[in-house]
Design a protein around this motif. Structure first.
Motif, mmCIF file in Angstrom:
data_model
loop_
_atom_site.group_PDB
_atom_site.id
_atom_site.type_symbol
_atom_site.label_atom_id
_atom_site.label_comp_id
_atom_site.label_asym_id
_atom_site.label_seq_id
_atom_site.Cartn_x
_atom_site.Cartn_y
_atom_site.Cartn_z
ATOM 1 N N ASN A 43 59.665 62.941 36.957
ATOM 2 C CA ASN A 43 58.183 63.028 36.168
ATOM 3 C C ASN A 43 56.956 63.717 36.600
ATOM 4 O O ASN A 43 55.889 63.945 37.144
ATOM 5 N N TYR A 44 57.627 65.105 37.576
ATOM 6 C CA TYR A 44 56.047 65.321 38.450
ATOM 7 C C TYR A 44 56.920 66.751 39.196
ATOM 8 O O TYR A 44 58.047 66.931 38.947
ATOM 9 N N LEU A 85 54.088 64.910 34.795
ATOM 10 C CA LEU A 85 54.568 65.558 32.646
ATOM 11 C C LEU A 85 53.305 64.130 32.362
ATOM 12 O O LEU A 85 53.367 63.139 32.901
ATOM 13 N N GLN A 90 56.885 64.037 29.119
ATOM 14 C CA GLN A 90 58.267 63.540 29.409
ATOM 15 C C GLN A 90 59.259 63.955 28.048
ATOM 16 O O GLN A 90 60.419 63.367 28.412
ATOM 17 N N GLN A 93 60.813 67.116 28.817
ATOM 18 C CA GLN A 93 61.348 67.305 30.204
ATOM 19 C C GLN A 93 62.770 68.083 30.766
ATOM 20 O O GLN A 93 62.760 69.218 31.932
#
Length: 106
Positions: A43-44, A85, A90, A93
């Motif tokens: 999530n980044y 995110l 997310q 993603q």
């Protein structure tokens, strides 16, 4: 040992010989795609770190327009050197990852 005949293949397996079904060369920028995928799954995204991990790809320059678009759309939220995110990011993603992988192949 590969054979199109099932009985030959079965005999090879029974004899303990490994049968390779298919072997291909990794696609261009495989390592870069893997690094992008790993970060987005967490999530980044950190383009600067990606530049260090996979030299020569120039993530910061190459993806700046795409990442700015995603930030404007509310999919990414800047936090220092990181792009985190958002909840919407997310959700998307998988698509975001595929978009960057596609961009890497060009």
């Amino acid at each position: 040992m590969n054979s199109r005949k099932v009985t030959e293949w079965m005999n090879a397996v029974n004899d303990g010989r490994k049968c390779i079904g298919m072997l291909t060369r990794p696609r261009r920028n495989y390592e870069a795609g893997l690094a992008v995928s790993e970060q987005l799954e967490l999530n980044y995204l950190n383009p600067g770190l990606l530049d260090k991990e996979v030299p020569g790809v120039h993530f910061k320059e190459r993806f700046a327009p795409i990442l700015k678009n995603w930030e404007d759309a509310g999919l990414l939220s800047p936090s220092g050197d990181y792009l985190l995110l958002t909840t919407a990011g997310q959700f998307w993603q998988g698509r975001l990852t595929q978009s960057l992988m596609d961009a890497l192949s060009h």
